[in-house]
Design a protein around this motif. Structure first.
Motif: not given
Length: 306
Positions: A253-265, A267-278
């Motif tokens: 979903a973030c082709a061409g940029t990095l993606a930020l994901t949180w993994v909670d205690a 082990g569940t991963a959040s949906a990726p959030e695209c990082i602008p200017d990365s």
């Protein structure tokens, strides 16, 4: 080029020689003035700051602007490994690791959110490789770095990076990547084995330790074993309590940029959030907090509110 007239009278030849000598004196005088201008003293105590960051990993050439794929994921370790931290009052700190005996580390600070940076590398302490970077209270910071002989030292600054002082008693109580054995953590209770031969982005928190092995993040809670997290192509991470913030280069979903994901205690991963200017092909570092995540990728520093 005019031919020299050797048949001219002696007085004419003397005047010609005198003219050449005078011209030479003028050239020498102008050169001396230029050197004096270049060597004029700079204002003391004024750090150098500018709008262009010190670090640049965007190489020239026709392919420099091409969107990289996940196969171009950069190595997260080695001399180009990055560190990013924030002091309690918002001062940002960053560093590149360097390599003991093979490449100088660089440490910088920013008091304007990452727009400009000042070089505050503690060269007087002879640091050879950065191993950990943390923000302290106020606007200050802490480094764990190898000395010139590759032995570890813990340095703190209470002058916003102008001076750094060693704290050997704090080093004895710290947990950090060992320089003598890259596959272990040094800790007050002894060495802790790491799960791969070339660990990178090692981050030690109050509740867990996390690192990257060949693009896969691993975490360890307390004194337990390291376990992999369900995310590939990880280039940087940070820990916040029992949660882990991961920046990866492989999210579709973030082709061409990095993606930020949180993994909670759990082990569940959040949906990726695209990082602008990365830039997925450049080294990166992140610093995670309750209110925001700061990402340093390529030449850009981006703040993402939580």
């Amino acid at each position: 080029m005019a031919r020299r007239d050797l048949t001219a009278p002696p007085i004419a030849r003397a005047l010609s020689v005198a003219g050449v000598g005078a011209l030479a004196l003028v050239v020498v005088a102008l050169t001396a003035l230029a050197l004096q201008h270049d060597r004029s003293p700079q204002p003391s105590g004024a750090p150098t700051a500018g709008p262009v960051p010190t670090f640049s990993f965007r190489g020239p050439g026709p392919d420099a602007s091409a969107s990289p794929s996940s196969s171009a994921t950069p190595a997260t370790g080695g001399a180009e490994e990055r560190f990013l931290a924030r002091s309690a009052e918002g001062m940002l700190w960053r560093a590149t690791a360097g390599a003991c005996g093979a490449g100088e580390p660089v440490v910088e600070r920013s008091d304007d959110g990452g727009t400009t940076w000042v070089d505050v590398t503690p060269r007087s302490r002879g640091i050879a490789q950065v191993r950990a970077l943390s923000g302290l209270s106020g606007t200050e910071a802490e480094l764990i770095a190898d000395a010139a002989d590759c032995s570890p030292q813990l340095l703190r600054t209470y002058t916003q990076g102008r001076f750094w002082d060693p704290y050997p008693d704090l080093l004895a109580r710290a947990t950090y990547p060992s320089g003598s054995a890259p596959t272990v953590l040094a800790s007050p209770s002894g060495e802790v084995a790491l799960p791969c031969a070339a660990p990178a982005s090692v981050r030690v928190g109050a509740q867990q330790t996390a690192l990257v092995c060949d693009g896969v993040a691993h975490t360890r809670v307390g004194s337990g074993a390291f376990a992999p997290l369900p995310l590939a192509d990880v280039v940087a991470l940070d820990v916040l309590g029992r949660a882990t913030a991961l920046v990866s280069a492989g999210a579709d979903a973030c082709a061409g940029t990095l993606a930020l994901t949180w993994v909670d205690a759990a082990g569940t991963a959040s949906a990726p959030e695209c990082i602008p200017d990365s830039d997925p092909a450049a080294p990166a570092a992140i610093a995670a907090f309750d209110d925001e995540v700061i990402v340093w990728s390529g030449d850009a520093v981006t703040t993402i509110a939580r």
